[in-house]
Write an enzyme that holds these catalytic residues in place. Structure first.
Site, PDB file in Angstrom:
ATOM      1  N   LYS A   7       9.997 -16.569   4.264  1.00 48.41           N
ATOM      2  CA  LYS A   7       8.422 -15.385   4.215  1.00 48.41           C
ATOM      3  C   LYS A   7       7.787 -16.549   6.010  1.00 48.41           C
ATOM      4  O   LYS A   7       7.419 -17.768   5.863  1.00 48.41           O
ATOM      5  CB  LYS A   7       7.217 -15.967   3.354  1.00 48.41           C
ATOM      6  CG  LYS A   7       6.723 -14.768   3.270  1.00 48.41           C
ATOM      7  CD  LYS A   7       7.279 -13.219   2.688  1.00 48.41           C
ATOM      8  CE  LYS A   7       6.686 -12.839   2.651  1.00 48.41           C
ATOM      9  NZ  LYS A   7       7.125 -11.282   1.957  1.00 48.41           N
TER      10      LYS A   7
HETATM   11  P1  NAD Z   1      -1.147  -3.337   4.682  1.00 48.98           P
HETATM   12  O1  NAD Z   1      -1.423  -4.490   5.248  1.00 48.98           O
HETATM   13  O2  NAD Z   1       0.331  -2.024   5.083  1.00 48.98           O
HETATM   14  O3  NAD Z   1      -1.752  -3.040   3.510  1.00 48.98           O
HETATM   15  C1  NAD Z   1      -2.751  -3.323   2.569  1.00 48.98           C
HETATM   16  C2  NAD Z   1      -3.366  -2.565   1.906  1.00 48.98           C
HETATM   17  O4  NAD Z   1      -4.751  -4.033   1.072  1.00 48.98           O
HETATM   18  C3  NAD Z   1      -4.055  -2.132   3.018  1.00 48.98           C
HETATM   19  O5  NAD Z   1      -4.905  -0.966   3.155  1.00 48.98           O
HETATM   20  C4  NAD Z   1      -6.358  -3.033   3.214  1.00 48.98           C
HETATM   21  O6  NAD Z   1      -7.156  -2.421   3.741  1.00 48.98           O
HETATM   22  C5  NAD Z   1      -6.190  -3.586   1.661  1.00 48.98           C
HETATM   23  N1  NAD Z   1      -6.494  -4.472   1.110  1.00 48.98           N
HETATM   24  C6  NAD Z   1      -6.706  -5.368   1.646  1.00 48.98           C
HETATM   25  N2  NAD Z   1      -7.676  -6.561   1.492  1.00 48.98           N
HETATM   26  C7  NAD Z   1      -8.038  -6.064   0.102  1.00 48.98           C
HETATM   27  C8  NAD Z   1      -8.677  -6.081  -1.370  1.00 48.98           C
HETATM   28  N3  NAD Z   1      -9.343  -7.078  -1.286  1.00 48.98           N
HETATM   29  N4  NAD Z   1      -8.908  -5.213  -2.092  1.00 48.98           N
HETATM   30  C9  NAD Z   1      -8.473  -3.584  -1.658  1.00 48.98           C
HETATM   31  N5  NAD Z   1      -7.156  -3.788  -0.891  1.00 48.98           N
HETATM   32  C10 NAD Z   1      -7.280  -4.860   0.186  1.00 48.98           C
HETATM   33  O7  NAD Z   1      -0.321  -4.650   3.768  1.00 48.98           O
HETATM   34  P2  NAD Z   1       1.779  -4.267   2.612  1.00 48.98           P
HETATM   35  O8  NAD Z   1       2.451  -3.887   4.080  1.00 48.98           O
HETATM   36  O9  NAD Z   1       1.295  -2.787   2.402  1.00 48.98           O
HETATM   37  O10 NAD Z   1       1.170  -5.330   1.538  1.00 48.98           O
HETATM   38  C11 NAD Z   1       1.011  -5.262   0.523  1.00 48.98           C
HETATM   39  C12 NAD Z   1       1.678  -6.351  -0.421  1.00 48.98           C
HETATM   40  O11 NAD Z   1       3.194  -5.846  -0.510  1.00 48.98           O
HETATM   41  C13 NAD Z   1       1.158  -7.342   0.184  1.00 48.98           C
HETATM   42  O12 NAD Z   1       1.424  -8.394  -1.013  1.00 48.98           O
HETATM   43  C14 NAD Z   1       2.772  -7.741   0.217  1.00 48.98           C
HETATM   44  O13 NAD Z   1       3.474  -9.343   0.313  1.00 48.98           O
HETATM   45  C15 NAD Z   1       4.092  -7.166  -0.426  1.00 48.98           C
HETATM   46  N6  NAD Z   1       4.753  -6.529  -0.341  1.00 48.98           N
HETATM   47  C16 NAD Z   1       5.035  -6.090   0.961  1.00 48.98           C
HETATM   48  C17 NAD Z   1       6.334  -5.140   1.398  1.00 48.98           C
HETATM   49  C18 NAD Z   1       6.634  -4.312   3.051  1.00 48.98           C
HETATM   50  O14 NAD Z   1       7.691  -3.856   3.084  1.00 48.98           O
HETATM   51  N7  NAD Z   1       5.389  -3.857   3.825  1.00 48.98           N
HETATM   52  C19 NAD Z   1       7.294  -5.304   1.166  1.00 48.98           C
HETATM   53  C20 NAD Z   1       7.148  -6.140  -0.165  1.00 48.98           C
HETATM   54  C21 NAD Z   1       6.232  -6.501  -0.928  1.00 48.98           C
END
Ligand code: NAD
Length: 477
Positions: free
Chosen positions: A108
């Site tokens: 990561k």
């Molecule tokens: P992203 O940046 O696209 O979205 C995150 C969202 O959360 C944003 O809309 C942001 O405004 C919101 N956010 C931030 N702080 C916040 C808060 N305090 N309260 C409520 N909302 C809040 O990120 P993502 O890629 O969707 O990732 C989200 C989670 O999923 C993370 O834990 C990441 O590790 C996990 N994840 C992502 C992927 C991927 O393919 N993108 C894969 C596996 C796991």
């Protein structure tokens, strides 16, 4: 919101959950320790001249386990990035890849930055410089270490990283496989952007195929009409909530974002909220729901399914006993702390754990990596041949239809659907669905089959640690 200070850190929380599982296994203590610890973490500080002065950024790349290579894991852009966090996330990647049988070790990365503070050109300079620092140490490499998007990054950043690697390795024919989550025109694959949210949907669909499991959560029936609260309408939360609403009949009653939460017991249109956020920068002012400034309070509202899809540690010892959802699916990594996990389990809440729930991203990344190494789009060879064979059957049935003097006929809808051969998107979705179903079955067998296992998280750890241990044994360790 991170876990309260009196709780273990994210990495300690992952270790505690790991320990709970290995206590039920018969691993030699040395191997147990080898699997648990993070192999290496590289910390880099680099300067980029921007806006007339040099700005220094801190970045990380952790490699948790190299029992299989390349190692794989996203790159996160956030001000909260730190060594503890990337190590926890790298460990989860090891277990996740093993669980869904993606042939990777766990890694990561993260960059301590608020991407909203920089324009696209500046972000490109910063990303290219970070990529340069990692690539020159083989921490970005098609056969050693393959990043992907995570919070704060997306296909744009992945395209910059791929191009930077290519510039540094001009004769590497497999250079596109150095990173996944790229746009299609830069070697990406159909269905990658939606993959993690799509995987959350497939995971819930699989859960709801098992009445025994549904009953364990105190629920009944199908996904249709289930009340859902989602936290984070980013890549994962948006796609997951959208598909559940549009294709499975779920009612999205709550959406929690940075600037508060929206609540409407009759349902909120996910697509409209996304459009509102794009236009206004947040959910505040969205007309068709009640807005609450203290967003995390909505985590505690009545619902059938709670989907934390933003940050780690949001369900913690501070609010666990007030969470009413009988079913939580961890779309984010580590949203439930080890302490909260225990409180919720005692209350009878069923938690579909992160290492399974959000594995859709790495699964489709695996397909993209294979596509890059094989230099051919999935479906390119077989699609028309498949269509021609289907046409043969349709023609034959048509003849039968004529023979029976039109007392029977095929519906035009059937013909149209049956004749279409699978393209890349259909194949990717099929592979993802298959992966999510198979991984659920493997967890479920342990969950129901062992008296000493009463939750899906321990079941998931037992399956994945078992697979990692087998790999180490095969290496002679
Ligand atoms: P992203 O940046 O696209 O979205 C995150 C969202 O959360 C944003 O809309 C942001 O405004 C919101 N956010 C931030 N702080 C916040 C808060 N305090 N309260 C409520 N909302 C809040 O990120 P993502 O890629 O969707 O990732 C989200 C989670 O999923 C993370 O834990 C990441 O590790 C996990 N994840 C992502 C992927 C991927 O393919 N993108 C894969 C596996 C796991």
């Amino acid at each position: 919101m991170n876990a309260p200070i009196n709780e273990p850190s994210f990495r300690e929380s992952v270790d505690l959950m790991f320990n709970r599982a290995v206590a039920l296994m018969d691993l030699p203590p040395g191997l147990e320790e080898k699997i648990r610890v993070c192999n290496a973490t590289y910390v880099v500080r680099f300067g980029v001249r921007l806006r007339g002065q040099i700005h220094t950024f801190t970045g990380y790349r952790s490699v948790h386990s190299e029992h299989m290579e390349p190692v794989k894991g996203g790159i996160r852009y956030s001000m909260a990035v730190n060594q503890d966090e990337v190590e926890a996330l790298a460990a989860l990647m090891t277990y996740k890849c093993a669980l869904v049988e993606a042939p990777f070790g766990g890694s990561k990365g993260g960059l301590c930055i608020d991407p909203r503070e920089w324009d696209a050109h500046e972000l490109e300079q910063i990303t290219r410089r970070f990529a340069y620092e990692l690539a020159k140490r083989d921490l970005i490499h098609p056969s050693q270490n393959v990043p992907a998007p995570d919070m704060g990054t997306g296909e744009r950043e992945m395209a910059w990283i791929a191009d930077q690697y290519k510039r540094m390795n001009t004769t590497d024919i497999n250079s596109r496989a150095c990173v996944t989550g790229k746009p299609i025109n830069a070697g990406g694959i159909q269905g990658r952007t939606e993959a993690t949210g799509r995987g959350v949907q497939y995971a819930l669909q699989e859960f709801f195929r098992h009445p025994e499991d549904i009953a364990k959560a105190g629920l009944s029936g199908t996904l249709d009409g289930k009340r859902v609260i989602v936290q984070g309408l980013g890549n994962v939360g948006y796609h997951g909530a959208k598909f559940l609403q549009e294709e499975d009949g779920c009612v999205i009653t709550g959406i929690i974002e940075r600037d508060g939460a929206l609540f409407n017991p009759d349902g909120i249109n996910v697509e409209e909220v996304k459009t509102w956020i794009t236009k206004h920068g947040g959910i505040t002012g969205f007309p068709d729901a009640t807005h609450t400034a203290e967003g995390s309070a909505v985590l505690e509202e009545e619902c059938d399914i709670l989907i934390p899809a933003a940050l780690e540690g949001v369900i913690n010892m501070g609010n666990a006993d007030r969470i009413k959802a009988p079913l939580i699916i961890e779309a984010a990594n580590g949203p439930v702390t080890a302490g909260a996990d225990e409180v919720l389990r005692k209350k009878g809440c069923v938690i579909i754990p992160d290492m399974y729930a959000n594995a859709g991203g790495v699964t489709v990344s695996y397909f993209e990596w294979v596509k890059n190494l094989s230099h051919i789009r999935f479906g390119r060879l077989g699609r028309r041949q498949e269509e021609a064979r289907h046409q043969l059957i349709v023609d034959e049935l048509q003849g039968l239809d004529d023979h029976l003097e039109h007392r029977w006929s095929m519906s035009p809808d059937f013909k149209q659907k049956y004749l279409r051969g699978a393209g890349e998107l259909e194949l990717v979705r099929s592979g993802l669905d298959d992966t999510m179903r198979a991984a659920y079955q493997s967890m479920r067998e342990v969950w129901h089959g062992r008296e000493d296992v009463d939750d899906l998280r321990v079941a998931a750890y037992l399956v994945s640690i078992g697979k990692v241990a087998d790999s180490y044994r095969a290496l002679g360790l």
